[in-house]
Design an enzyme around this catalytic site. Sequence first.
Site, PDB file in Angstrom:
ATOM      1  N   GLY A   7       0.730  -1.190  -0.059  1.00 44.79           N
ATOM      2  CA  GLY A   7      -0.010  -0.208  -0.050  1.00 44.79           C
ATOM      3  C   GLY A   7       0.822   1.202  -0.057  1.00 44.79           C
ATOM      4  CD  GLU A  53      -1.514  -1.203  -3.725  1.00 38.00           C
ATOM      5  OE1 GLU A  53      -1.349  -1.320  -2.547  1.00 38.00           O
ATOM      6  OE2 GLU A  53      -2.428  -1.468  -4.341  1.00 38.00           O
ATOM      7  CD  GLU A 106       0.604  -5.583  -2.299  1.00 38.96           C
ATOM      8  OE1 GLU A 106       1.518  -5.974  -3.033  1.00 38.96           O
ATOM      9  OE2 GLU A 106       0.250  -4.456  -1.902  1.00 38.96           O
TER      10      GLU A 106
HETATM   11  N1  COA Z   1       2.431  -4.227   9.241  1.00 31.23           N
HETATM   12  C1  COA Z   1       2.559  -4.050  10.321  1.00 31.23           C
HETATM   13  N2  COA Z   1       3.895  -3.953  10.977  1.00 31.23           N
HETATM   14  C2  COA Z   1       4.942  -3.946  10.304  1.00 31.23           C
HETATM   15  C3  COA Z   1       4.824  -3.901   8.818  1.00 31.23           C
HETATM   16  C4  COA Z   1       3.593  -3.924   8.182  1.00 31.23           C
HETATM   17  N3  COA Z   1       3.286  -4.124   7.017  1.00 31.23           N
HETATM   18  N4  COA Z   1       5.970  -3.875   8.110  1.00 31.23           N
HETATM   19  C5  COA Z   1       6.809  -3.622   9.313  1.00 31.23           C
HETATM   20  N5  COA Z   1       6.247  -3.898  10.383  1.00 31.23           N
HETATM   21  C6  COA Z   1       6.882  -3.543  11.858  1.00 31.23           C
HETATM   22  C7  COA Z   1       7.359  -4.984  12.119  1.00 31.23           C
HETATM   23  O1  COA Z   1       6.195  -6.067  12.664  1.00 31.23           O
HETATM   24  C8  COA Z   1       8.217  -4.542  13.306  1.00 31.23           C
HETATM   25  O2  COA Z   1       7.516  -4.301  14.363  1.00 31.23           O
HETATM   26  P1  COA Z   1       7.974  -5.159  15.838  1.00 31.23           P
HETATM   27  O3  COA Z   1       9.319  -4.385  16.107  1.00 31.23           O
HETATM   28  O4  COA Z   1       6.818  -4.628  17.021  1.00 31.23           O
HETATM   29  O5  COA Z   1       8.144  -6.343  15.698  1.00 31.23           O
HETATM   30  C9  COA Z   1       8.674  -3.261  12.695  1.00 31.23           C
HETATM   31  O6  COA Z   1       7.754  -2.719  11.635  1.00 31.23           O
HETATM   32  C10 COA Z   1       9.989  -3.257  12.264  1.00 31.23           C
HETATM   33  O7  COA Z   1      10.075  -4.037  10.964  1.00 31.23           O
HETATM   34  P2  COA Z   1      11.137  -5.205  10.867  1.00 31.23           P
HETATM   35  O8  COA Z   1      10.558  -6.506   9.980  1.00 31.23           O
HETATM   36  O9  COA Z   1      11.807  -5.818  12.185  1.00 31.23           O
HETATM   37  O10 COA Z   1      12.231  -4.331   9.713  1.00 31.23           O
HETATM   38  P3  COA Z   1      13.409  -5.028   8.956  1.00 31.23           P
HETATM   39  O11 COA Z   1      14.158  -3.722   8.791  1.00 31.23           O
HETATM   40  O12 COA Z   1      13.995  -6.266   9.576  1.00 31.23           O
HETATM   41  O13 COA Z   1      12.285  -5.184   7.702  1.00 31.23           O
HETATM   42  C11 COA Z   1      10.784  -5.148   5.865  1.00 31.23           C
HETATM   43  C12 COA Z   1      11.505  -4.329   6.922  1.00 31.23           C
HETATM   44  C13 COA Z   1       9.879  -3.564   5.268  1.00 31.23           C
HETATM   45  C14 COA Z   1      11.373  -5.772   4.940  1.00 31.23           C
HETATM   46  C15 COA Z   1       9.767  -5.948   6.667  1.00 31.23           C
HETATM   47  O14 COA Z   1       9.228  -5.343   7.910  1.00 31.23           O
HETATM   48  C16 COA Z   1       8.488  -6.276   6.064  1.00 31.23           C
HETATM   49  O15 COA Z   1       8.780  -7.231   4.950  1.00 31.23           O
HETATM   50  N6  COA Z   1       7.589  -5.944   6.033  1.00 31.23           N
HETATM   51  C17 COA Z   1       6.222  -6.078   5.617  1.00 31.23           C
HETATM   52  C18 COA Z   1       6.193  -5.559   3.906  1.00 31.23           C
HETATM   53  C19 COA Z   1       5.010  -6.035   3.491  1.00 31.23           C
HETATM   54  O16 COA Z   1       4.791  -7.260   3.045  1.00 31.23           O
HETATM   55  N7  COA Z   1       4.165  -5.027   2.984  1.00 31.23           N
HETATM   56  C20 COA Z   1       2.801  -5.610   2.249  1.00 31.23           C
HETATM   57  C21 COA Z   1       1.606  -5.310   3.152  1.00 31.23           C
HETATM   58  S1  COA Z   1       0.119  -6.018   2.243  1.00 31.23           S
END
Ligand code: COA
Length: 260
Positions: A111, A114, A134
């Site tokens: 999002g 997007e 996604e």
């Molecule tokens: N929704 C909710 N929380 C999220 C999030 C999301 N889309 N993306 C990151 N967070 C949160 C993590 O859960 C973590 O929270 P916590 O410390 O309470 O556990 C915090 O943000 C930091 O994220 P983290 O994964 O530890 O950081 P990172 O630097 O290792 O990785 C990303 C960063 C962006 C690669 C990884 O967080 C990720 O893949 N996020 C999801 C992205 C995604 O799939 N988005 C599409 C959603 S439909």
Amino acid sequence: MSFECIMVEKSGGVARVAINRPDKLNALNINTIKELIEAFTDIRDDEATKVAVLTGEGGKSFAAGADIPELSGQGLVGGKVFSERGHRLCNLIENLGKPVIAAVNGFALGGGCEIAMACTLRIASDKAKMGQPEINLGTIPGYGGTVRLSRLVPRGIAMELMLTGRVIKAEEALAIGLVNQVVPHDDLEDEVMKLAGVLISKPPFGVKAIMEAVNHGTEMAFEEGCRLEQDLFAITCGMEDFKEGMSAFLEKRDAEFKGS
Ligand code: COA
């Protein structure tokens, strides 16, 4: 107007909107989307605001996508409402009638990507990472990504990025046309404000008309799109800003547009 999940500051004709959940990498929970809709509705209706900038607080992320714990609780009906709400925000931003610059300062995923694509222009930090992951969560882009990404970058690349969920770096985003410019991370805000200043100096109706012609004219049959352009062009010719632009050129001075 007070918000929990975003911050809004207005100064000199620019509204800066920042998603403010840095601990969650600015993940877009429902409240964030609702607040963004409220903020952008206000910006649309505020005559003093000429340009908006959208970014994420914390320096590491623009927005890491929909809030996954919230999304995971959605079923068939909830998913439709969830998606409709995101579409409402993206359509509002795209059709705001004034430019919105996305300052992509880190992750713009799902999002987040997007919403950045719904913005008029995108400037990315050299640390930005963008993508539509996604598919890795068992779903698909839900805030207009399948449509906007396919129109913004070559269709085959859009297809590949969405099917694989591959996250790309800023340089690749620039190469495929997903962003307009890549700048050093620490210069991002300055560069975005510079661009905002350029846009503010242009005649507001002309800016609005170009955005309308591009956003709507290209979605119509070719001849209808050309007719829309003719009508918008004619309106500009009836405006004071047109007289000012022409006079300034002939008098070899900078134009001072008044928005009339
Ligand atoms: N929704 C909710 N929380 C999220 C999030 C999301 N889309 N993306 C990151 N967070 C949160 C993590 O859960 C973590 O929270 P916590 O410390 O309470 O556990 C915090 O943000 C930091 O994220 P983290 O994964 O530890 O950081 P990172 O630097 O290792 O990785 C990303 C960063 C962006 C690669 C990884 O967080 C990720 O893949 N996020 C999801 C992205 C995604 O799939 N988005 C599409 C959603 S439909």
